[in-house]
Design an enzyme around this catalytic site. Sequence first.
Site, mmCIF file in Angstrom:
data_model
loop_
_atom_site.group_PDB
_atom_site.id
_atom_site.type_symbol
_atom_site.label_atom_id
_atom_site.label_comp_id
_atom_site.label_asym_id
_atom_site.label_seq_id
_atom_site.Cartn_x
_atom_site.Cartn_y
_atom_site.Cartn_z
ATOM 1 N N HIS A 57 0.866 -1.185 0.000
ATOM 2 C CA HIS A 57 0.000 0.000 0.000
ATOM 3 C C HIS A 57 0.898 1.228 0.000
ATOM 4 C CE1 HIS A 57 -3.496 -2.553 1.001
ATOM 5 N NE2 HIS A 57 -2.612 -3.240 1.711
ATOM 6 N N ARG A 59 -0.393 4.243 -0.680
ATOM 7 C CA ARG A 59 -1.266 5.285 -0.108
ATOM 8 C C ARG A 59 -1.567 6.488 -1.006
ATOM 9 N NH1 ARG A 59 -3.192 1.829 3.507
ATOM 10 N NH2 ARG A 59 -1.953 1.579 5.398
ATOM 11 N N ASN A 89 -6.721 0.489 -2.404
ATOM 12 C CA ASN A 89 -7.473 1.196 -1.349
ATOM 13 C C ASN A 89 -6.875 2.569 -1.040
ATOM 14 O OD1 ASN A 89 -5.292 -0.174 -0.269
ATOM 15 N ND2 ASN A 89 -6.266 -0.521 1.701
ATOM 16 N N ASP A 298 2.410 -6.975 2.454
ATOM 17 C CA ASP A 298 1.200 -6.235 2.862
ATOM 18 C C ASP A 298 1.615 -4.933 3.557
ATOM 19 O OD1 ASP A 298 -1.401 -5.459 3.239
ATOM 20 O OD2 ASP A 298 -1.911 -7.014 4.690
HETATM 21 ZN ZN LIG Z 1 -5.820 -7.257 2.743
#
Ligand SMILES: [Zn+2]
Length: 421
Positions: A57, A59, A89, A298
């Site tokens: 991520h 961001r 996300n 992750d």
């Molecule tokens: Zn996840």
Amino acid sequence: MIIKGEILSHSYQGKGYIVLKNGLIKKVQQDKPKEGKDYIDAEDKLVIPGLIDMHAHFREPGYEHRETIESGSKAAIHGGVTTVAVMPNTNPALDSPRIIEHVKQRAHEVGLIDIFPTSAITEGRKGNKLVNFKSLASHVIAFSDDGTTPQSFKIFLEAAKFARAVGKPIADHAEIKELSGGSMREGQFSKRYGVSGIPDIAESIAVARDIEVARYTGAHIHIQHLSTKASVEILKNAKKRTIPVTGEVTHHHLLFTDEDLKDRSPFKKVNPPLPTQEDQEALVKGLIDGTIDIIVTDHAPYSKEEKSTDIESAPFGISGIETLLSSLFLIAEMYEISFVSLLEKVTWKPAKIFNLGLRGDFAPGYVGDIVIVDPNKRWKVTEKSLLSKGKNTPFLNRTLPGVVELTIKNGKIVYRGDNVD
Ligand SMILES: [Zn+2]
């Protein structure tokens, strides 16, 4: 450029020389080549392919106080990672070609690593309306609503049919929200520490759903961050039946357990939660027998303020891209697994599973992404030594094996550690 060292890759292992030309691997050989001016002597060092992290991520856009494509890229090369798949996300979510091309453009401007975006499965990752798979397919490597998954069976099934039609995998965060909630894995330690528990069945039911959908549609479904014994068993069985499913595990799920939450540290609050000892043993077994295909980070950075709260109210996530390589040394030692078999899970295998082209190995024509690491040196994980904006890692203040001395991307040095002559 010529690099001499202890070469460790899928196709070549042992002392030797790598010859790079025009940013690509030209050849790898045992004898000293005659040509070449640039010469790197990494004699006693490991020379490995740049790591590939299929789950991070960064961001951006929307949460630049946690990480940006630039800070994430810098953290990646510090950790020896040269290829990263970023999850959707963000805010707005990566659910349209325009936003995804913006991320690619930023990655290109920063120019330190290759970034492959994923697209959301549903608009805004809300789980209701599918994105336009057809128009997005050529922009992304996979589809994922990571952080969640469509809770509707019907929508998930439709998504898999579209994914199959456009020839891209679904990377699924397998979690039934109705059954989850809580801040750590449910069990004897959640009871003992008085922390709300997340039952393992919240994951394993979703894994079972995903596998049935893969069987029925023929879509490739890749299950993200597996964390329970039940999930591993279901996946193992599915692979025996040659259903097109693959799976990943994070390095933190292989190194920490629910028992470690004794200090109730928000830095150990992660979703899926840290496993029980029994779950962890199953994850390791699954990794060794090939049920679990790859290891990912992750990488989920947060600002100090966001994690400066109690375990129940802190957000889920661990900043992990800089500790992946060191963790491989720890995992190899802890479970007596060969380092090269772990290395494959972050180089050659992810490239193969996600069709990333000629990367993750040292063979002629492969991209010249190379990391020189000193396995005998150690480094201390501190707020200062981490280049990510996210300092939220349970490794904080620990000293880890494996120091990245050089990271080379497309034949160019993009990171140089302090201890390189
Ligand atoms: Zn996840």
